[in-house]
Write an enzyme that holds these catalytic residues in place. Structure first.
Site, PDB file in Angstrom:
ATOM      1  N   GLU A   1       0.809  -1.231   0.000  1.00  0.00           N
ATOM      2  CA  GLU A   1       0.000   0.000   0.000  1.00  0.00           C
ATOM      3  C   GLU A   1       0.839   1.276   0.000  1.00  0.00           C
ATOM      4  OE1 GLU A   1      -2.828  -0.419   3.218  1.00  0.00           O
ATOM      5  OE2 GLU A   1      -3.466  -2.387   2.503  1.00  0.00           O
TER       6      GLU A   1
ATOM      7  N   ASN B   1       2.007  -5.216  -3.100  1.00  0.00           N
ATOM      8  CA  ASN B   1       0.615  -5.563  -2.784  1.00  0.00           C
ATOM      9  C   ASN B   1      -0.183  -4.293  -2.480  1.00  0.00           C
ATOM     10  OD1 ASN B   1      -1.310  -7.723  -2.057  1.00  0.00           O
ATOM     11  ND2 ASN B   1      -1.108  -6.991   0.054  1.00  0.00           N
TER      12      ASN B   1
ATOM     13  N   HIS C   1     -10.417  -5.991  -2.051  1.00  0.00           N
ATOM     14  CA  HIS C   1     -11.446  -5.740  -1.027  1.00  0.00           C
ATOM     15  C   HIS C   1     -12.610  -5.051  -1.748  1.00  0.00           C
ATOM     16  CE1 HIS C   1      -9.053  -7.087   2.294  1.00  0.00           C
ATOM     17  NE2 HIS C   1      -8.054  -6.309   1.938  1.00  0.00           N
TER      18      HIS C   1
ATOM     19  N   GLU D   1      -6.320 -10.647  -1.087  1.00  0.00           N
ATOM     20  CA  GLU D   1      -7.093 -10.379   0.145  1.00  0.00           C
ATOM     21  C   GLU D   1      -8.587 -10.297  -0.170  1.00  0.00           C
ATOM     22  OE1 GLU D   1      -5.515  -7.032   2.369  1.00  0.00           O
ATOM     23  OE2 GLU D   1      -3.440  -7.602   1.953  1.00  0.00           O
TER      24      GLU D   1
ATOM     25  N   ASP E   1     -12.374 -10.131  -0.469  1.00  0.00           N
ATOM     26  CA  ASP E   1     -13.663 -10.206   0.226  1.00  0.00           C
ATOM     27  C   ASP E   1     -14.602  -9.240  -0.480  1.00  0.00           C
ATOM     28  OD1 ASP E   1     -12.663  -7.771   1.351  1.00  0.00           O
ATOM     29  OD2 ASP E   1     -12.244  -8.706   3.284  1.00  0.00           O
TER      30      ASP E   1
HETATM   31  O1  9MR Z   1      -6.897  -8.210   8.743  1.00  0.00           O
HETATM   32  C1  9MR Z   1      -6.104  -7.217   9.342  1.00  0.00           C
HETATM   33  C2  9MR Z   1      -6.802  -6.698  10.583  1.00  0.00           C
HETATM   34  O2  9MR Z   1      -6.913  -7.714  11.543  1.00  0.00           O
HETATM   35  C3  9MR Z   1      -6.050  -5.517  11.150  1.00  0.00           C
HETATM   36  O3  9MR Z   1      -6.762  -4.937  12.221  1.00  0.00           O
HETATM   37  C4  9MR Z   1      -5.828  -4.491  10.055  1.00  0.00           C
HETATM   38  C5  9MR Z   1      -5.056  -3.309  10.571  1.00  0.00           C
HETATM   39  O4  9MR Z   1      -4.619  -2.482   9.579  1.00  0.00           O
HETATM   40  O5  9MR Z   1      -5.136  -5.088   8.974  1.00  0.00           O
HETATM   41  C6  9MR Z   1      -5.903  -6.071   8.376  1.00  0.00           C
HETATM   42  O6  9MR Z   1      -5.312  -6.531   7.187  1.00  0.00           O
HETATM   43  C7  9MR Z   1      -5.078  -5.540   6.193  1.00  0.00           C
HETATM   44  C8  9MR Z   1      -3.895  -6.029   5.392  1.00  0.00           C
HETATM   45  O7  9MR Z   1      -2.807  -6.257   6.238  1.00  0.00           O
HETATM   46  C9  9MR Z   1      -3.526  -5.033   4.313  1.00  0.00           C
HETATM   47  N1  9MR Z   1      -4.661  -4.716   3.490  1.00  0.00           N
HETATM   48  C10 9MR Z   1      -5.867  -4.319   4.180  1.00  0.00           C
HETATM   49  C11 9MR Z   1      -6.241  -5.387   5.202  1.00  0.00           C
HETATM   50  C12 9MR Z   1      -7.559  -5.051   5.866  1.00  0.00           C
HETATM   51  O8  9MR Z   1      -7.447  -3.908   6.648  1.00  0.00           O
END
Ligand code: 9MR
Length: 419
Positions: free
Chosen positions: A157, A198, A234, A264, A266
């Site tokens: 990101e 990513n 997402h 990722e 969903d």
């Molecule tokens: O799934 C992750 C969640 O448990 C955390 O609270 C969150 C914090 O930023 O990160 C989530 O995973 C993220 C991933 O690492 C990067 N892309 C976005 C995902 C969803 O927030």
């Protein structure tokens, strides 16, 4: 019809019992992905969830999941919470689970502005020192997991929605070169792991996808190694990019020599989800998986956990959820599940499988929900955070008010985002 002999009666009886059992034993989301020429279908997971035995049993089912990604336990705040102090216990749990199950491991993630301890984001390090800190982090972590990571999300990101670089501490201190430097350090520590950039909202053509393509070129121009680009995916029910749009976008990365993966996935809806949205979600899941199926160098699809019980969505997007193929009671959603299965069966299988070518933690800040005032502007005024940009969190020194129309939502003590 010929009369049944003793032998044929026996065969009919065995067939009636054995076929459905055999089918159940081998059929699943991962089995079909592999049959379609892909490396895996997988899921994210997290340490706390593994004590839920019904959950763990589902995750361990390799017919559905041939790959897992740690949702949190390989991030910087978990691995190096204070400078030079490395803590691998939680990451090892996920890596060992993958090993025990024979699942591939997508290691996630080395350099990210979020879930970054304040000693890094707030350290006011100069260019040379931050490069040294970043390189040391990468070298240490990648060496620790060497040989276990099928993929590494090296940089996560790094872009704003308009394709410009996100003003992370890494970008502000080092400039864009932090990205190739990160890839070079990862490649040196584990030459066999496939190295990925990513990001989200890069799943169809647009400024941000172009920005990601520019990152690939940047890494290549520096002579560092990059293997692939992860499309987080997402998505939102009904506004998921079409199969054609996703395919064309993946091909743009493939043309740069990249493999791609859906990392990722969903697809969220307003809850409780309506029948109409279920119908759209089935189409959206099918389109996304079919796009990966159709692009030879798309190596696999990962959902961001497999059950709504542990989805990140409801805690971040209030009133939304129902984003995964299993519900909050771990019950399979037959329509969504079947859509993924049949998407893997669609079209023609690719002919080849792609191969590699080449703490002291301060008191958390509390971010409250902040609506931007006077919602008339179309561009982000100076001092406001863009849609999807960071707007708060421990150690965050940037804007805490979002661009007009967006709302600053707290994810956790370390990260708030304009949504
Ligand atoms: O799934 C992750 C969640 O448990 C955390 O609270 C969150 C914090 O930023 O990160 C989530 O995973 C993220 C991933 O690492 C990067 N892309 C976005 C995902 C969803 O927030």
């Amino acid at each position: 019809m010929a009369p049944l002999t003793g032998l044929s009666l026996f065969l009919v009886a065995v067939g009636a019992i054995a076929s459905p059992l055999q089918k159940r034993a081998i059929d699943g989301l991962n089995t079909r992905a592999v049959a379609a020429g892909k490396a895996y279908f997988g899921s994210a997971t997290d340490n706390g969830e593994l004590t839920d035995t019904a959950y763990a049993a589902g995750l361990n089912n390799t017919a559905d999941f041939g790959q897992i990604t740690p949702g949190n336990s390989m991030k910087w705040d978990s691995i190096e919470p204070s400078r030079g102090v490395f803590s691998y216990a939680k990451g090892d749990v996920i890596a060992n689970l993958a090993k025990a199950n024979g699942q591939k491991l997508r290691c996630h993630t080395l350099v990210w502005h979020s879930q970054l301890p304040s000693w890094v984001s707030n350290g006011n390090f100069d260019n040379a020192t931050l490069i040294e800190i970043m390189t040391n982090h990468i070298t240490n972590e990648v060496s620790h997991f060497k040989g276990q990571c099928y993929h590494w999300d090296v940089v996560n990101e790094a872009l704003n929605e308009d394709g410009t670089f996100r003003e992370s501490v890494f970008y502000k201190t080092v400039g864009p070169a932090y990205i190739p430097l990160a890839f070079a350090a990862a490649a040196a520590a584990d030459p066999a792991a496939k190295l990925y950039y990513n990001d989200y909202n890069i799943e169809s053509a647009g400024l941000k996808s172009t920005g990601a393509q520019n990152i690939v070129k940047l890494v290549q121009q520096y002579g560092a190694h990059i293997d692939g680009v992860g499309m987080q995916a997402h998505f939102i029910v009904g506004s998921t990019p079409s199969q054609a749009a996703q395919e064309a976008n993946m091909k743009a990365f493939v043309d740069l020599g990249m493999e791609v993966a859906i990392t990722e996935l969903d697809i969220r809806a307003t809850t409780p989800i309506s029948d109409a949205d279920v119908a759209k979600q089935v189409v959206d899941y099918g389109n996304t998986v079919r796009a990966c199926k159709a692009v030879e160098r798309c190596v696999g699809v990962t959902i961001w956990d497999w059950t709504d019980k542990y989805s990140w969505i409801p805690s971040v997007f209030s009133g939304q959820g129902s984003a995964l193929p299993w519900d909050g009671d771990l019950k399979k959603k037959d329509a969504v599940y079947s859509a993924i299965l049949s998407a893997w069966d669609s079209g023609t299988a690719p002919t080849t499988t792609p191969t590699r070518t080449s703490t002291a933690i301060a008191t958390p800040t509390t971010t409250t929900v902040t609506k931007s005032p006077g919602c008339t502007a179309t561009a982000a005024p100076k001092g406001t955070a863009m849609l999807w940009g960071q707007c708060g969190g421990m150690g965050w020194a940037g804007p805490t008010v979002c661009v007009c129309g967006a709302t600053c939502k707290k994810y956790n003590d370390w990260y708030s985002q304009c949504v």
